[in-house]
Design a protein around this motif. Structure first.
Motif, mmCIF file in Angstrom:
data_model
loop_
_atom_site.group_PDB
_atom_site.id
_atom_site.type_symbol
_atom_site.label_atom_id
_atom_site.label_comp_id
_atom_site.label_asym_id
_atom_site.label_seq_id
_atom_site.Cartn_x
_atom_site.Cartn_y
_atom_site.Cartn_z
ATOM 1 N N UNK A 80 0.829 -1.205 0.000
ATOM 2 C CA UNK A 80 0.000 0.000 0.000
ATOM 3 C C UNK A 80 0.865 1.259 0.000
ATOM 4 N N UNK A 81 1.960 1.217 0.766
ATOM 5 C CA UNK A 81 2.863 2.368 0.821
ATOM 6 C C UNK A 81 3.485 2.661 -0.546
ATOM 7 N N UNK A 82 3.726 1.614 -1.344
ATOM 8 C CA UNK A 82 4.270 1.823 -2.689
ATOM 9 C C UNK A 82 3.293 2.617 -3.547
ATOM 10 N N UNK A 83 1.993 2.337 -3.393
ATOM 11 C CA UNK A 83 0.985 3.104 -4.130
ATOM 12 C C UNK A 83 1.052 4.583 -3.732
ATOM 13 N N UNK A 84 1.171 4.822 -2.420
ATOM 14 C CA UNK A 84 1.284 6.203 -1.945
ATOM 15 C C UNK A 84 2.586 6.846 -2.429
ATOM 16 N N UNK A 124 -5.814 11.838 1.347
ATOM 17 C CA UNK A 124 -5.771 13.096 0.597
ATOM 18 C C UNK A 124 -4.726 13.018 -0.515
ATOM 19 N N UNK A 125 -3.552 12.469 -0.203
ATOM 20 C CA UNK A 125 -2.497 12.331 -1.205
ATOM 21 C C UNK A 125 -2.940 11.409 -2.336
ATOM 22 N N UNK A 126 -3.614 10.314 -1.982
ATOM 23 C CA UNK A 126 -4.096 9.381 -3.002
ATOM 24 C C UNK A 126 -5.109 10.061 -3.924
ATOM 25 N N UNK A 127 -6.011 10.848 -3.366
ATOM 26 C CA UNK A 127 -6.995 11.564 -4.176
ATOM 27 C C UNK A 127 -6.320 12.596 -5.077
ATOM 28 N N UNK A 128 -5.308 13.276 -4.543
ATOM 29 C CA UNK A 128 -4.552 14.234 -5.366
ATOM 30 C C UNK A 128 -3.839 13.512 -6.511
#
Length: 454
Positions: free
Chosen positions: A59-63, A376-380
């Protein structure tokens, strides 16, 4: 000829990608994550903590891909709140800023309080944990205002020392393997004093805690303006930071579980690391490792303080505050070349939080904030290319929008579960932060030319 005085509102680019990685990984403090945060995951999921850390790494890799793309496209020392403002507007920017501010406020005292135990082990003393945490936080803020290049060297050297301490755990665990590798893939937990199968729900529930242990890899974006290449290396810095953090943390955690003489006793122990050291080591070794861990936490808080200074500096430059504070926060020290007043802004409230008596409650609230910021970062990352076509996105995450979409789903799931388990006090605090953000944006935000042009 004397060097020109630093210009207020401008950070002097001095860092290479390697320097940024050193500071970023130090701010994550892999050693203290393993020694202070990982025990919470073991208490939650037993040996399933291994799977929790693996899932958190994915999951952290996606972020990380989201951070890399956003950090390259929207280069700014402000990081998350700048991305939210540019993608979703001023209200989102203010709300994100206060969430990040609260997160950065809580992380130093959480780490410092957990590290006090290791100072007492190292010295054979019984210092009060709250007093130790207070001194550590205060000293970290004072050191954090020094020249960032000097701090990059200091944090890099200390990082090597904390890795050495973790290698002791790796050697003890794998050198005295007591458990089969199957305990890693078939989670076990202690319930009512009996060792049994851990439900997958517990493993998933501990993913948020595991993310906390990795948290900070995205902090590389906060030093984009400090980089000699103008921030072009931000994506590499983020991804290398995450890769190193995962490797440094996952290996000793695996060794810890494999080397446990009794899995039941380790899971039930409030100090699983101490249990391993007392089982396979000796008092001298335990003291040396404890000293390394304490030093690593001190090092981490210094690195986090540097990041705090960049966020507050950026907020002053973007005129998020009243004029007097904006001028103070953008002031660069003539000798140390750092935004020293911005760096010291959270020093007193962060130090006072060291007197909180419940480390578990502070940790759970911090995890809630971290996951909210990740959402928020994922949505951005999902909408930046669509809503900001005027901005060049020179680094593209692989297979966009899939990683950003997975990040949104993962963060949303964790946030929902954490919210259901959160205390009313934590939820009211977050609602209070949102209310304050509405007030600030309705006053200073709408009147700020710099913020509106951001």
């Amino acid at each position: 000829m004397t060097a020109p005085a630093p210009q207020n509102g401008v950070l002097k680019p001095r860092l290479s990608t390697a320097d940024v990685v050193a500071i970023t990984v130090s701010s994550v403090t892999p050693a203290s994550s393993v020694f202070v945060i990982a025990p919470f995951a073991i208490q939650q999921a037993g040996s399933g903590a291994f799977l929790s850390f693996v899932l958190a790494a994915v999951l952290a890799l996606m972020f990380a891909w989201c951070y890399g793309e956003l950090g390259r496209a929207h280069r700014s020392a402000g990081g998350e709140y700048v991305y939210a403002k540019r993608v979703f507007g001023g209200m989102a920017g203010y709300a994100t800023f206060l969430m990040v501010l609260a997160m950065l406020l809580f992380i130093p005292p959480v780490l410092a309080t957990g590290a006090s135990t290791y100072l007492n082990v190292a010295l054979g003393t019984q210092f009060d944990s709250q007093v130790v945490a207070l001194v550590v936080v205060a000293a970290s803020y004072l050191l954090g205002i020094l020249n960032i290049k000097l701090n990059a060297w200091v944090t890099g050297i200390c990082l090597l020392l904390e890795v050495a301490a973790l290698l002791v755990i790796v050697a003890l665990g794998f050198g005295n393997a007591q458990q089969p590798a199957s305990v890693l893939l078939h989670p076990q937990i202690v319930t009512d004093g009996v060792l049994g199968v851990a439900p997958m729900a517990l493993v998933l529930g501990a993913v948020g805690t595991a993310l906390f242990s990795y948290n900070g890899f995205g902090g590389a974006v906060l030093m984009a303006e400090d980089m000699k290449d103008g921030g072009q290396g931000v994506p590499r810095a983020v991804l290398w930071s995450l890769l190193l953090v995962v490797a440094i943390e996952l290996l000793p955690l695996t060794a810890l579980l494999i080397g446990a003489p009794s899995l039941e006793e380790m899971i039930a122990s409030p100090d699983p690391i101490g249990y391993l050291l007392s089982s396979h080591g000796n008092e001298t070794l335990s003291r040396l490792v404890a000293a390394g861990i304490f030093l690593s936490v001190f090092n981490a808080i210094i690195a986090i303080v540097i990041q705090i200074g960049r966020v507050i500096f950026s907020s002053g430059r973007d005129e998020l505050w009243m004029p007097a504070l904006n001028r103070a926060f953008t002031r660069i020290h003539p000798r140390w070349e750092s935004p020293w007043l911005a760096t010291l802004f959270l020093a007193i409230p962060s130090a006072l939080l060291s007197f909180s008596s419940n480390l578990a409650e502070m940790t759970s609230f911090t995890v809630l904030l971290i996951v909210l910021v990740y959402l928020i970062i994922a949505l951005c990352g999902l909408f930046s290319r669509v809503l900001r076509r005027d901005v060049e996105h020179s680094f593209h995450m692989p297979l966009w929008p899939l990683p950003a979409l997975l990040a949104v789903i993962g963060a949303g799931y964790l946030l929902l579960n954490l919210g259901l388990e959160a205390s009313s006090h934590d939820l009211l605090t977050i609602l209070g932060l949102l209310a304050v953000s509405v007030i600030l944006y309705g006053t200073y935000g709408k009147l700020s030319p710099a913020f509106q042009k951001l």
